[in-house]
Design an enzyme around this catalytic site. Sequence first.
Site, PDB file in Angstrom:
ATOM      1  N   LYS A  64       0.855  -1.203   0.000  1.00  0.00           N
ATOM      2  CA  LYS A  64       0.000   0.000   0.000  1.00  0.00           C
ATOM      3  C   LYS A  64       0.888   1.250   0.000  1.00  0.00           C
ATOM      4  O   LYS A  64       1.913   1.265   0.704  1.00  0.00           O
ATOM      5  CB  LYS A  64      -0.884  -0.042   1.263  1.00  0.00           C
ATOM      6  N   SER A 139      -9.917   1.147   2.695  1.00  0.00           N
ATOM      7  CA  SER A 139      -9.088   1.929   1.795  1.00  0.00           C
ATOM      8  C   SER A 139      -7.968   1.132   1.137  1.00  0.00           C
ATOM      9  O   SER A 139      -7.387   1.585   0.158  1.00  0.00           O
ATOM     10  CB  SER A 139      -8.471   3.100   2.557  1.00  0.00           C
ATOM     11  N   SER A 163      -9.950  -0.897   6.979  1.00  0.00           N
ATOM     12  CA  SER A 163      -9.400  -0.821   5.621  1.00  0.00           C
ATOM     13  C   SER A 163      -8.673  -2.048   5.098  1.00  0.00           C
ATOM     14  O   SER A 163      -8.400  -2.123   3.901  1.00  0.00           O
ATOM     15  CB  SER A 163      -8.473   0.378   5.508  1.00  0.00           C
TER      16      SER A 163
END
Length: 445
Positions: A64, A139, A163
């Site tokens: 990420k 997310s 997330s």
Amino acid sequence: MVEKMTTLEKLKKYLEKIKEKDKDLNIFLEVRPESELIDEAKRIDEKIKDGKAGRLAGYVIGVKPNINVVGFHASCSSKVLEDYKSTYDATVIKKIKEEDGLIIGMVNSDEFACGSSGETSAYGPVKNPVNPELIPGGSSSGSAACIAAGFCDMALGSDTGGSIRNPASHCGVVGIKPTYASVSRHGLIDLSMSFDQIGPIAKNVHDATLLLDVIRGKDENDSISLESGKLNLKELGKKKKFKIGILDFKIQDERIQKLIDEKVKEISKKYGWNVKKVRIEYIDTAIETYYPIVYTEFFSATRKFDGRKYGKKIEDSCGPEVLRRVLGGAEITRSEHEGRNYYLALRVRKLIEEEYARAFKEMDIIISPTVPRLPHKIGEKITIEEMYSYDALTIPSNLAGNCSMSVPVGKVDGIPVGMQIMADKFQEQKMLEVGALVEGFGERR
Ligand code: GLN
């Protein structure tokens, strides 16, 4: 060791797939140059041949973009940091490299990890590989989607209010939110520092557990991090008895709850689990408790993005969701409010934490759906309240600071649905053992 393929063969297969499909899915923001990847894969294969390879040798890993990996952009999927290149490795990355994991590149996400759908990225939304019309969840949208699309073996995400678990659920993969402070946050760009945890996403419970075992533990660069011991992968899939609580919480989509209930019934019969309903007081206020704290901590964390040292001034270059939080955080912390809303939220947070501590004195695990609703279509207009409601069942675990994971258990309308398995602080081993039995790991061996 994974499959029979060499690291190099596997890498080539993944690179081909990325070339073929990622123009459409929009998962990767940055793939490491092919020649570098190939050289490293060869080096890893040599080590495997010599019997000197680490525990992650043969695994290809996506990251990420709010986690620093030297030489890559840690853009947080934002224009604010689009030119920011990491000068150091986050502790989790150092640990992955020490165990010979092969980092393939940085994946897309919601901007600064603010979102539940994967749509707030400045680089366009990620598509759900299971059905490209739908959001993949967020997310950590790219981290879950890169596994579901078959672009890599494992990924790192971060979980502040759901997330990791939320996109894992929508994409049909396994995602773990570790106990707060069990994984170092050194090198993670903050959303809300009293909630954020880095965690793994993978195809199955075994791989996710392996990655978690590598990344967790005390770190001198993160003063609040704690030692948590080793995980025992050999125990995964063994038939054991557990005391299970089914969360008593009404969600709108009954089909999701039904799927979870049926799965629990089936497994508990098979393994002789003791199951009863459990109520956690105040969790209906979880969303209202979470956001004032997130806005406040995010506002504080973003003061360094003033356009002088790191990238651009955040207020000038971010998208609407990030701006809402920055301005909201500025408002909540104005001196005339005397911290009223913030302190109230902290008090409710404490109450919820105590409720879970009480429940876990009686039971090992609390089970619920991971997400109370199915994913919407990309671009579909939904209200902020609807967007925030995706996290109604994941946020409580962040408020309590305990551990939880999402394991795929079936489909509703052809869309994957995850079961959330939650355990007390530092009870990951128990949680993972239950996760492996739910997944059917025992039978696959
Ligand atoms: N969707 C939640 C939020 O927007 C959770 C985000 C996260 O866990 N990073 O804050």
